[in-house]
Scaffold this active site. Structure first.
Site, mmCIF file in Angstrom:
data_model
loop_
_atom_site.group_PDB
_atom_site.id
_atom_site.type_symbol
_atom_site.label_atom_id
_atom_site.label_comp_id
_atom_site.label_asym_id
_atom_site.label_seq_id
_atom_site.Cartn_x
_atom_site.Cartn_y
_atom_site.Cartn_z
ATOM 1 N N ASP A 1 -8.266 -5.345 -6.590
ATOM 2 C CA ASP A 1 -7.950 -4.197 -5.738
ATOM 3 C C ASP A 1 -8.511 -2.929 -6.367
ATOM 4 O O ASP A 1 -8.057 -2.498 -7.426
ATOM 5 C CB ASP A 1 -6.429 -4.095 -5.569
ATOM 6 N N SER B 1 0.849 -1.184 0.000
ATOM 7 C CA SER B 1 0.000 0.000 0.000
ATOM 8 C C SER B 1 0.897 1.252 0.000
ATOM 9 O O SER B 1 1.697 1.400 -0.922
ATOM 10 C CB SER B 1 -0.965 -0.045 1.186
ATOM 11 N N HIS C 1 -6.963 -5.732 -2.052
ATOM 12 C CA HIS C 1 -5.819 -4.950 -1.575
ATOM 13 C C HIS C 1 -4.876 -5.790 -0.730
ATOM 14 O O HIS C 1 -3.694 -5.497 -0.626
ATOM 15 C CB HIS C 1 -6.337 -3.756 -0.769
#
Length: 674
Positions: A608, A529, A640
């Site tokens: 995602d 991330s 994700h």
């Protein structure tokens, strides 16, 4: 013969390295919930299914004083969200044992659990009403149908034969399309009466993008339900959540709070005369500090009880008969429990092990939670803050059971000083058997967020012990943007994504090298991330790392703005691209591809919607065209995060293999661009 037996016995007593299989085989405690009187704790235990396709879980009950746990469910299902009835005699929970996730109720005196909801949109949150006669649940509905199950089934069937169509933003979220349905609160009588939609209309109430079951509460007289909804018309750009009140019998909602930021976790006082809640003052900022607010029951006369307390509150509950409130907070890499009285005096009641899934007894005197650490998997525990010996009392022993004979690394705090004199915090995890004076290859793991932190907490996704088990020193930096070190520390990442935070990471890495435990000539870095973004950024800023791993990391910030769904996040952090083009260009890793030389593994989930897979494709394309050794790993069935056990096995094996390949070989040289 005897000698061989003694040798075998000696070898068996030597702890072995921690492996990916050890991690995935651990039983995972979850969703601890304490009974209203504080005497019992319900919790779930999850394990991998036989093929590793999913996690399956069961519900357990254990005395809060300690003792043998009783297993309550036995199916091949996923059980979550246990909630006690007000009298403590029943437990409601969510289960997918017959397809979609629905609410079930189990009488603790005996008998089988019975399903009490049959909502086409499933159930995601639940609460018993104060009289125990009904549940209030969160369910996805077609706004035109509300709680009418037949209407929703017809709408679902019609939607199966058409493309996704939308005329509003936030039409998808995390890993699912949401262009048609809305999440509403539905009251479901347990006697089989008709369900009632308590939050009708074309908006999510409660919101899907933020909030949880903590944002639901009832007035003590059982007549009013408090909940949270986004007050602004465009949910994708707003963090303006406000507390609303609606009659539990159904009726017109009343807005209780009106501040510009997020107001959540409403908590009516025991006498019903006051309302407390958690509030973020600034609009558009999802990581602003949560303040403890208190007002009259209608929201008037609001006062900030923690204005001078520089930590973000969570897990709010009334205590001492309504004379005080208790809450938890991250603080310098660990968790703490605090009490604030109605005059605003804050007292620390506990500091220590990481707390998650916190559940308070009715009087606020006891909490149940999951406690863990970097070297300790989650266990169910109870804590009586401020009582003698205020340490968590463990009720389970999953770590002791699953890690017998396994060597884990040693955790040490790490400190450095920023270029502006700011004290910086991090952790090091040293390989098992490390002796002072030994130097090991090192891996720097960058956390996500960016408003997050490496706390002294276990992780089933990025577990530092896996890296330490390979003989590597693990560096866990908490640069500017991290939480738990004061709000100014968290705020400092805004508009500065690759600036001060990058410099902080490098300084904490230098500090690890200076200890002698990390070999500065043999290092790799990895992250997910925002951590994946930072790894892409690092590739254009320094050649000090032998390899990199970027999972779900942004490559081009301008396009990432248009690709993502929660637009308030990039708008707060950087602005809007057509108005702040310089910031998007300045901090975009794509602007520095000409400097990329470090071998990189790119990993992404195809589902995602937060950081779309095209960002991973673009980064891999850049690496390949630059002639940089690189590898792309895409999971078609993940979002994700990599959540399915079988996929997690592949992920960990690939990441550890990639890092090992470069740490254990001569320093690589990039070839010429193709």
């Amino acid at each position: 013969m005897l000698t061989a037996a003694l040798v075998a016995l000696a070898l068996a007593s030597v702890p072995r390295p921690f492996t990916v299989d050890d991690l995935l085989a651990l039983e995972r405690a979850g969703d601890a919930a304490v009974s209203p009187d504080g005497a019992s704790v319900a919790y779930t235990v999850a394990t991998s299914s036989a093929g590793g396709e999913k996690l399956v879980s069961a519900l357990h009950l254990v005395p809060a004083a300690g003792g043998a746990a009783r297993r309550l469910t036995f199916g091949e299902e996923r059980v979550t969200s246990p909630a006690f009835s007000p009298d403590g005699r029943r437990i409601a929970f969510l289960s997918n044992r017959k397809g979609g996730t629905q609410a079930w109720v189990l009488d603790l005196q005996g008998g089988e659990a019975r399903r009490v909801t049959d909502l086409p949109g499933g159930v995601s949150e639940l609460r018993f009403t104060p009289d125990g006669a009904a549940l209030v649940v969160a369910s996805d509905v077609d706004p035109a149908c509300g709680a009418d199950a037949a209407c929703n089934r017809k709408a679902d069937a019609a939607a199966e034969v058409r493309p996704h169509l939308t005329d509003r933003l936030l039409f998808r979220h995390w890993n699912e399309w949401r262009e048609r349905v809305r999440t509403h609160l539905v009251r479901v009588p347990l006697d089989g009466g008709p369900a009632v939609d308590l939050t009708p209309g074309d908006r999510d109430a409660p919101p899907v993008q933020r909030g949880s079951g903590d944002d639901l509460a009832f007035s003590p007289d059982g007549k009013t339900l408090y909940y949270v909804a986004v007050s602004d018309p465009v949910e994708a750009t707003s963090t303006n959540g406000d507390v609303y009140a609606v009659p539990l019998a159904g009726g017109t909602p009343r807005r209780v709070t009106t501040a510009p930021g997020w107001d959540g976790s409403p908590r009516p006082s025991p006498d019903g005369k006051r309302l407390a809640w958690l509030a973020q003052p600034r609009a558009g900022y999802e990581a602003d500090r949560f303040h403890v607010m208190v007002a009259a029951a209608d929201g008037s006369g609001a006062r900030d009880l923690t204005a001078g307390f520089d930590r973000s509150a969570a897990d709010l509950e009334w205590a001492r008969g309504g004379k005080a409130l208790r809450f938890t907070a991250e603080s310098e890499g660990v968790h703490a429990v605090y009490e604030v009285d109605l005059a605003g005096k804050v007292t620390e009641l506990y500091r220590g092990r990481n707390l998650a899934r916190v559940s308070w007894s009715r009087d606020g005197a006891r909490l149940a939670a999951l406690v863990d650490g970097l070297a300790a998997p989650p266990e169910v525990a109870v804590l009586e803050p401020g009582a003698r010996g205020p340490q968590p009392r463990l009720l389970t022993g999953f770590g002791a059971k699953g890690l017998t004979g396994v060597a884990l690394g040693e955790v040490r705090p790490l400190a450095a000083t920023g270029k502006d004199g700011q004290a910086l915090h991090g952790w090091m995890v040293l390989p098992p058997g490390h002796r002072d004076g030994q130097r090991h290859p090192a891996v720097v793991l960058v956390h996500g967020g960016p408003q997050g932190a490496w706390n002294d907490a276990w992780s089933f996704r990025w577990n530092p012990m896996l890296y330490a088990a390979r003989g590597w020193t693990v560096v866990l930096p908490n640069p500017r943007g991290s939480t738990g070190f004061g709000q100014a520390y968290t705020d400092a990442v805004r508009g500065n994504w690759g600036g001060t935070p990058y410099d902080d990471i490098m300084r904490l890495t230098d500090a690890a090298v200076a200890t002698g435990a990390a070999d500065g000539d043999r290092m790799c870095a990895a992250g997910a991330s925002y951590g994946g973004y930072m790894v892409n950024w690092i590739n254009g800023q320094t050649d000090r790392f032998r390899c990199l791993v970027a999972h779900a990391g942004n490559f081009d910030l301008r396009m990432a703005y248009y690709d993502t769904e929660e637009l308030w996040f990039p708008e707060w952090e950087l602005g809007r691209p057509w108005e702040a083009s310089e910031a998007f260009e300045r901090w975009s890793p794509s602007a520095f591809v000409g400097r990329w030389r470090t071998p990189t593994l790119i990993s992404h989930g195809e589902k995602d919607f937060r950081v779309t897979v095209t960002q991973g494709f673009a980064a891999f394309t850049a690496l390949q065209r630059r002639g940089v050794p690189s590898r792309l790993m895409v999971f078609p069935d993940e979002g994700h995060w990599v959540l399915k056990p079988r996929n997690a096995k592949v992920f960990h094996d690939e990441v550890l293999g990639w890092i090992g390949r470069w740490l254990e070989s001569p320093a690589p040289q990039a070839s010429a661009p193709r």
